[in-house]
Design a protein around this motif. Structure first.
Motif, mmCIF file in Angstrom:
data_model
loop_
_atom_site.group_PDB
_atom_site.id
_atom_site.type_symbol
_atom_site.label_atom_id
_atom_site.label_comp_id
_atom_site.label_asym_id
_atom_site.label_seq_id
_atom_site.Cartn_x
_atom_site.Cartn_y
_atom_site.Cartn_z
ATOM 1 N N ILE A 1 30.037 -75.884 -6.281
ATOM 2 C CA ILE A 1 30.816 -75.750 -5.054
ATOM 3 C C ILE A 1 30.261 -74.614 -4.204
ATOM 4 O O ILE A 1 29.069 -74.335 -4.249
ATOM 5 C CB ILE A 1 32.325 -75.617 -5.368
ATOM 6 C CG1 ILE A 1 32.633 -74.309 -6.096
ATOM 7 C CG2 ILE A 1 32.809 -76.803 -6.188
ATOM 8 C CD1 ILE A 1 34.110 -73.973 -6.117
ATOM 9 N N LYS A 2 31.110 -73.951 -3.459
ATOM 10 C CA LYS A 2 30.661 -72.989 -2.455
ATOM 11 C C LYS A 2 31.167 -71.604 -2.823
ATOM 12 O O LYS A 2 32.306 -71.458 -3.247
ATOM 13 C CB LYS A 2 31.258 -73.427 -1.111
ATOM 14 C CG LYS A 2 30.870 -72.611 0.084
ATOM 15 C CD LYS A 2 31.388 -73.328 1.324
ATOM 16 C CE LYS A 2 31.240 -72.506 2.580
ATOM 17 N NZ LYS A 2 31.414 -73.341 3.767
ATOM 18 N N SER A 3 30.327 -70.613 -2.644
ATOM 19 C CA SER A 3 30.721 -69.251 -2.994
ATOM 20 C C SER A 3 31.648 -68.674 -1.936
ATOM 21 O O SER A 3 31.434 -68.846 -0.744
ATOM 22 C CB SER A 3 29.466 -68.379 -3.113
ATOM 23 O OG SER A 3 29.810 -67.106 -3.594
ATOM 24 N N GLN B 1 25.317 -60.035 -2.966
ATOM 25 C CA GLN B 1 25.309 -60.926 -4.133
ATOM 26 C C GLN B 1 23.899 -61.069 -4.694
ATOM 27 O O GLN B 1 23.693 -60.983 -5.899
ATOM 28 C CB GLN B 1 25.860 -62.312 -3.743
ATOM 29 C CG GLN B 1 27.381 -62.403 -3.764
ATOM 30 C CD GLN B 1 27.873 -63.766 -3.294
ATOM 31 O OE1 GLN B 1 27.693 -64.114 -2.132
ATOM 32 N NE2 GLN B 1 28.492 -64.525 -4.188
ATOM 33 N N LEU B 2 22.939 -61.271 -3.787
ATOM 34 C CA LEU B 2 21.551 -61.410 -4.239
ATOM 35 C C LEU B 2 21.105 -60.154 -4.984
ATOM 36 O O LEU B 2 20.491 -60.236 -6.061
ATOM 37 C CB LEU B 2 20.625 -61.663 -3.045
ATOM 38 C CG LEU B 2 20.790 -63.009 -2.338
ATOM 39 C CD1 LEU B 2 19.965 -63.041 -1.063
ATOM 40 C CD2 LEU B 2 20.365 -64.158 -3.268
ATOM 41 N N ASN B 3 21.434 -59.002 -4.422
ATOM 42 C CA ASN B 3 21.026 -57.747 -5.067
ATOM 43 C C ASN B 3 21.631 -57.604 -6.448
ATOM 44 O O ASN B 3 20.959 -57.213 -7.401
ATOM 45 C CB ASN B 3 21.423 -56.553 -4.198
ATOM 46 C CG ASN B 3 20.544 -56.453 -2.962
ATOM 47 O OD1 ASN B 3 19.453 -57.033 -2.923
ATOM 48 N ND2 ASN B 3 21.019 -55.740 -1.952
ATOM 49 N N PRO C 1 25.477 -76.731 -0.742
ATOM 50 C CA PRO C 1 25.320 -75.286 -0.938
ATOM 51 C C PRO C 1 25.328 -74.530 0.384
ATOM 52 O O PRO C 1 25.221 -75.136 1.450
ATOM 53 C CB PRO C 1 23.941 -75.188 -1.604
ATOM 54 C CG PRO C 1 23.198 -76.392 -1.125
ATOM 55 C CD PRO C 1 24.238 -77.463 -1.042
ATOM 56 N N SER C 2 25.433 -73.205 0.299
ATOM 57 C CA SER C 2 25.443 -72.388 1.499
ATOM 58 C C SER C 2 24.771 -71.053 1.185
ATOM 59 O O SER C 2 24.470 -70.776 0.025
ATOM 60 C CB SER C 2 26.882 -72.158 1.956
ATOM 61 O OG SER C 2 27.598 -71.471 0.955
ATOM 62 N N THR C 3 24.546 -70.257 2.209
ATOM 63 C CA THR C 3 23.934 -68.948 1.952
ATOM 64 C C THR C 3 24.934 -68.034 1.264
ATOM 65 O O THR C 3 26.142 -68.247 1.342
ATOM 66 C CB THR C 3 23.501 -68.296 3.282
ATOM 67 O OG1 THR C 3 24.638 -68.247 4.139
ATOM 68 C CG2 THR C 3 22.409 -69.103 3.946
ATOM 69 N N ILE C 4 24.416 -67.032 0.562
ATOM 70 C CA ILE C 4 25.301 -66.019 -0.034
ATOM 71 C C ILE C 4 24.885 -64.664 0.525
ATOM 72 O O ILE C 4 23.850 -64.538 1.185
ATOM 73 C CB ILE C 4 25.267 -66.044 -1.578
ATOM 74 C CG1 ILE C 4 23.861 -65.760 -2.107
ATOM 75 C CG2 ILE C 4 25.777 -67.370 -2.102
ATOM 76 C CD1 ILE C 4 23.811 -65.645 -3.626
ATOM 77 N N GLY D 1 17.067 -71.077 0.045
ATOM 78 C CA GLY D 1 17.904 -69.968 0.488
ATOM 79 C C GLY D 1 19.386 -70.231 0.362
ATOM 80 O O GLY D 1 20.202 -69.374 0.660
ATOM 81 N N GLU D 2 19.747 -71.425 -0.111
ATOM 82 C CA GLU D 2 21.169 -71.739 -0.260
ATOM 83 C C GLU D 2 21.545 -71.845 -1.743
ATOM 84 O O GLU D 2 20.693 -72.091 -2.589
ATOM 85 C CB GLU D 2 21.516 -73.036 0.480
ATOM 86 C CG GLU D 2 21.267 -72.901 1.983
ATOM 87 C CD GLU D 2 21.828 -74.062 2.795
ATOM 88 O OE1 GLU D 2 22.010 -73.894 4.001
ATOM 89 O OE2 GLU D 2 22.084 -75.145 2.207
ATOM 90 N N PHE D 3 22.825 -71.649 -1.987
ATOM 91 C CA PHE D 3 23.321 -71.584 -3.362
ATOM 92 C C PHE D 3 24.605 -72.380 -3.494
ATOM 93 O O PHE D 3 25.418 -72.420 -2.578
ATOM 94 C CB PHE D 3 23.618 -70.129 -3.743
ATOM 95 C CG PHE D 3 22.394 -69.260 -3.831
ATOM 96 C CD1 PHE D 3 21.846 -68.942 -5.063
ATOM 97 C CD2 PHE D 3 21.781 -68.775 -2.678
ATOM 98 C CE1 PHE D 3 20.712 -68.150 -5.154
ATOM 99 C CE2 PHE D 3 20.638 -67.981 -2.748
ATOM 100 C CZ PHE D 3 20.111 -67.672 -3.997
ATOM 101 N N TYR D 4 24.788 -72.986 -4.657
ATOM 102 C CA TYR D 4 26.107 -73.450 -5.058
ATOM 103 C C TYR D 4 26.797 -72.297 -5.786
ATOM 104 O O TYR D 4 26.141 -71.341 -6.210
ATOM 105 C CB TYR D 4 26.018 -74.625 -6.041
ATOM 106 C CG TYR D 4 25.268 -75.832 -5.544
ATOM 107 C CD1 TYR D 4 25.907 -76.777 -4.752
ATOM 108 C CD2 TYR D 4 23.944 -76.034 -5.886
ATOM 109 C CE1 TYR D 4 25.220 -77.911 -4.303
ATOM 110 C CE2 TYR D 4 23.250 -77.157 -5.451
ATOM 111 C CZ TYR D 4 23.890 -78.083 -4.656
ATOM 112 O OH TYR D 4 23.222 -79.190 -4.227
ATOM 113 N N SER E 1 19.789 -73.582 -4.902
ATOM 114 C CA SER E 1 19.490 -74.972 -4.570
ATOM 115 C C SER E 1 17.994 -75.133 -4.338
ATOM 116 O O SER E 1 17.391 -74.380 -3.587
ATOM 117 C CB SER E 1 20.261 -75.366 -3.303
ATOM 118 O OG SER E 1 19.687 -76.532 -2.751
#
Lengths: 606, 606
Positions: B192-194, A594-596, A587-590, B211-214, B206
């Motif tokens: 996967i990754k955004s 997107q969060l909002n 995973p990675s940050t967004i 703080g991370e997301f798929y 996740s």
């Protein structure tokens, strides 16, 4: 017409092979050309496996999915402009070569194309390649992490490529068998509802419904049951499932299962149908035929093998010797809940060192025994690690009780029931390994049946469904549900091959009342039941047929057929132990936008 | 041996039918018995479709997935205990009936089992049913919302059941064709990754990486390209994809696509291969054979049909009459960017009222024209809505320019280029409907090719990829990328059938440099590119073959073959327009413990 030998593993006749081969950029694949093709003008494309310069001649091994074909360049004959290109070419370059098929001077019998080579008269570099970070060979020099990061290069290696091809064939044959048996493949939703029972869900925040979430399915369980309510009679799906678990070895957060359900069936129907599927896969993939799979009860599996996933490639079953060894004044045995023994054939001659190793094995923290006792049953004498308390006759009696032969070694563990059976199961497998009784090329399937319906959990002080809350109790045990739940047996079954649980299933509850009772036994209030499973209970009011099914772990089936341990090797793009995709870095940050939009914010752990 | 007629749509021979039929609870399905089975003792299971009491005889129509069989009870002959059970039975009860196959007195030629009935001698209620909230018939009285909530009952209805069976067969035949053509079905990850480019992602927080997301895949685009880098040559997958969009009619947040990619190909290879697939599906499912599909360019599609998704079941193509009508003093035409005409055959006799209706049609806000002009080209005279400015000869010249015949009606729209073409496309389709030229049983496929690579967006003042950022520009147009991006044509293609975009694809970029250039044209900095697509660019350094592919909308293909409009009717458990599963009531709230574990909290909109 040139007859086709085994060009590829997936194409079955000439017509298909031709179709698979021909594109605008090539006339044949690198696995296709044979002695009878000599004289043909061909165009091949692929990757440079290696380049060999032997003075006057340069060879390039050109590789694609279908095989390897040798390209040949002669320093005196080949056009100079081509030789200049050859000079530039390195490992993993993508090239296109036109030329004539000629007979090789020294043939390579190991290669299907080993009788021929291509005398090249046109050469194009389609793409260059940097030097790969590890070698693209049968056995690579790359470490696990590096290979995960460059998965697209690791997948070029023959073993991984073959695994993915195997997976394709197993999926194809599974679908073929089930389709021919009247099953419909029906897709169920991925964006469903979170339920607290079972493993942890992955969830998906809803943008349109603030504060609400979808969940990704741990299995399509309720949907396949609703398909039976809908009358589809036989359903299957090869489907991705998700579990947000702390990853143990060989678990993936997303995995694939062969999910099935049937109506108007009893346990025997499901077992026969899926025994048929497994037999079909073994026949088509390995040409192995089986007799009917043995069936043993859960109870029997625990007593004979110490586990509900017995490896029956070998015997060495467990003997409960409590009754004959207790009461002789040996405190360790007398204070044990259970004393178990296995007979290791022809191992009476084990050295002190060998036995010490085994003692260390059972004392490892994962197993946690405090020691290992033994009896050497030799020709001349019978000796044990507890001679003080037992006469030779008594020792012999124990050995004979376990059906030991002269020359055998009896290994004995004692202690708490559950722990000792588990430990003995591990010791038995270890001995199987040491004696070479667990060959990956031997397959021993069996059904384990009559599982307990419920498991008591000391920590939360409640019962949990051993299989899941929709599993039906055996008719004759229903009355125990309210008086002695732990004794209730389920119409549940597991398919085990070589000690690996390949799948499991059950005949389901199809009565609303019984389902409600079951939820109550599991500690759900009527309200909680209604909120989480109301739709299913409601559906049960409208004519639900008797039904049952099974789910098979497809990744595990692939690994079993492939003969290696890790399911990761059978998944094109797996996650690592930290549930991370090392290649794409997920995973990675967004973004904050997107969060909002999703009406959430992050709470970093303090 | 009793030969089998068309018992079910999915079983192809006797052996299979028998396998599909027999369970522990039944000897045959309800679609199986024929006149030659007379005298057999059988056991059937299923749902009560209806019960008819005709004095001395009671009939029950018993239904399962495979058909309907009539059960018969005689008040004087049948055992009284059975009649008492019959009395209790209502619609949708699940029953088991044993009895003898006898010949019917009055046969029903509409039913495959219509020659026989079962004289019942044993009857068991397997499950009761409450009265369903709507009728389980061909045409039900249930409203949309009610049927979505009780989807498992709606699916019992014949039309929906057949849709799901059709979907199964289409998936099966798709896999068969692609497998036989050397494609491997390879599963790609769902977690996967955004990436911000394209539509909005669904994301998955996740737990292990605070703080991370798929992200859930909008398509496996980058993965299938990496499979080509890995050398798999031909890949496909029938795969779920996800888009978090505001739902328009006939969109679903999760949908299924037939996703494919091929290596060492040019556009022609992909088109041929997938034209072959569509032909295979039409042949096997409908016994319809096609000639080669026509190919037209995007430019031509817009000019002739006003859309890149032309319905070519009928002609009525668009004529640009700007040059011959402008400069005659008619302000409306003179001030228009473009004036377009279509010829409606034999419609010169349309009444004022009919023409007013069409005028209202083009003035609807969705279309937004200010009016509709026309020329009636009759036997005696030629009349138009703008007679003042044109002589009859001039009008005739216009009509002839459009190839109008005597008796035809010429419909004319004028205004801004883009809007007028779009409006004319709508008007053309409307006329096609009115003239009955758009039969759902006629299929007219075509390829639209040479799409523009980029689209300019006024709002964000930047170019967007018309297909996606991985689509390759035509070689001869690459030099325009930096000078005149809007003019660059792509190696991109759409498959259109009956005005519906069934799928689209492209030959991809396989050069790292060109891919980087493309990202720059799209306004990405090198850093952004690296962060989001670094893994792909990096992969392109290691010998990426030329490759291309296509993705076909599987839900849409099913709807096309099924002959009805909504894709929802071909999805077992669809979401409604608010992206909600009405049956299970998802999305829903989750517990505070779950939120905490995922390191997120909810920000309700203020």
């Amino acid at each position: 017409m040139c007859p086709i030998k085994d060009v590829t593993t997936i194409t079955e006749n000439k017509k298909i092979t031709t179709l698979a081969a021909k594109n605008m950029l090539r006339t044949h694949t690198c696995g296709e050309l044979r002695i009878c093709d000599i004289g043909k003008n061909v165009t091949l494309t692929g990757w440079v496996q290696r380049k060999r310069d032997k003075g006057n001649i340069i060879w390039i091994d050109l590789r694609d999915r279908f095989g390897i074909t040798q390209l040949m360049f002669e320093k005196n004959k080949t056009d100079n402009s081509i030789l200049q290109i050859v000079d530039k070419i390195g490992r993993e370059y993508v090239i296109l070569a036109k030329g004539t098929v000629i007979e090789r001077e020294s043939k390579n019998p190991k290669l299907p194309t080993g009788d021929i080579e291509i005398q090249v008269n046109e050469l194009v570099i389609l793409n260059e390649s940097a030097t790969p970070p590890f070698t693209i060979d049968e056995n690579t020099d790359g470490g696990e992490d590096l290979r995960m990061k460059y998965r697209y290069l690791d997948l070029r290696r023959q073993p991984l490529k073959q695994n993915i091809e195997l997976r394709h064939r197993l999926a194809r044959e599974t679908r073929k068998y089930l389709d021919q048996n009247g099953f419909l493949e029906i897709e169920t939703p991925f964006l469903i509802k979170s339920t607290p029972e079972g493993a942890r869900d992955f969830v998906v925040p809803s943008r349109l419904h603030p504060g609400e979430f979808y969940a990704l399915p741990q299995s399509p369980q309720t949907f396949k049951q609703l398909l039976m309510v809908a009358g589809f009679d036989r359903y299957f799906q090869i489907v991705r499932c998700f579990r947000d678990e702390d990853l143990r070895a060989d678990r993936q957060p997303e995995f694939t299962q062969i999910d099935c359900e049937m109506s108007f069936v009893e346990q025997e129907d499901v077992l026969n149908m899926f025994e048929g599927l497994i037999k079909h896969l073994f026949t088509t993939e390995k040409n192995i035929k089986f007799d009917d799979f043995p069936k043993i009860t859960y109870q029997e599996a625990i007593e004979k093998y110490g586990t509900d996933k017995p490896d029956i490639r070998f015997g060495m079953t467990i003997n409960n010797i409590s009754k004959i060894v207790q009461g002789k004044g040996f405190q360790i045995f007398d204070n044990s809940e259970v004393i178990l023994a296995i007979v290791v054939p022809q191992a009476a001659s084990y050295t002190r060192k060998q036995i010490d190793e085994l003692t260390e094995f059972v004392k490892r923290p994962q197993i946690g025994m405090s020691g290992l006792a033994y009896i050497r049953y030799s020709n001349n004498e019978i000796k044990s690690s507890f001679d003080k308390f037992y006469s030779p006759d008594e020792l012999k009696q124990i050995a004979l009780f376990c059906n030991a032969q002269i020359g055998d070694l009896v290994l004995i563990l004692s202690g708490n029931r559950k722990k000792t059976y588990k430990a003995m199961s591990e010791l038995r497998l270890e001995m199987g390994n040491r004696l070479g009784l667990r060959s990956p090329n031997v397959y021993a399937p069996l059904w384990v049946v009559d599982f307990p319906l419920l498991e008591w959990d000391d920590e939360t002080q409640r019962y949990y469904a051993m299989h899941h809350p929709f599993t039906s109790p055996k008719k004759e045990d229903i009355s125990l549900l309210k008086t002695n739940p732990a004794q209730v047996r389920a119409n549940a079954y597991d398919l085990v091959i070589n000690g690996i649980e390949i799948g499991g299933g059950s005949i389901r509850i199809h009565s609303r009342e019984l389902q409600q009772t079951m939820f109550n036994v599991l500690g759900f209030t009527n309200e909680e039941t209604q909120q989480q499973f109301g739709f299913l209970l409601h559906a049960f009011e409208f004519g639900t047929p008797p039904h049952g099914g099974i789910a098979l772990g497809f990744d595990r089936i692939c690994a079993l057929f492939g003969g290696t341990e890790s399911i990761r090797d059978y998944i094109a793009f797996p996650k690592n132990q930290a549930a991370r995709d090392m290649m794409i870095d997920a995973p990675s940050t967004i973004s904050i936008e997107q969060l909002n939009e999703l009406h959430i914010q992050i709470n970093y752990p303090s």
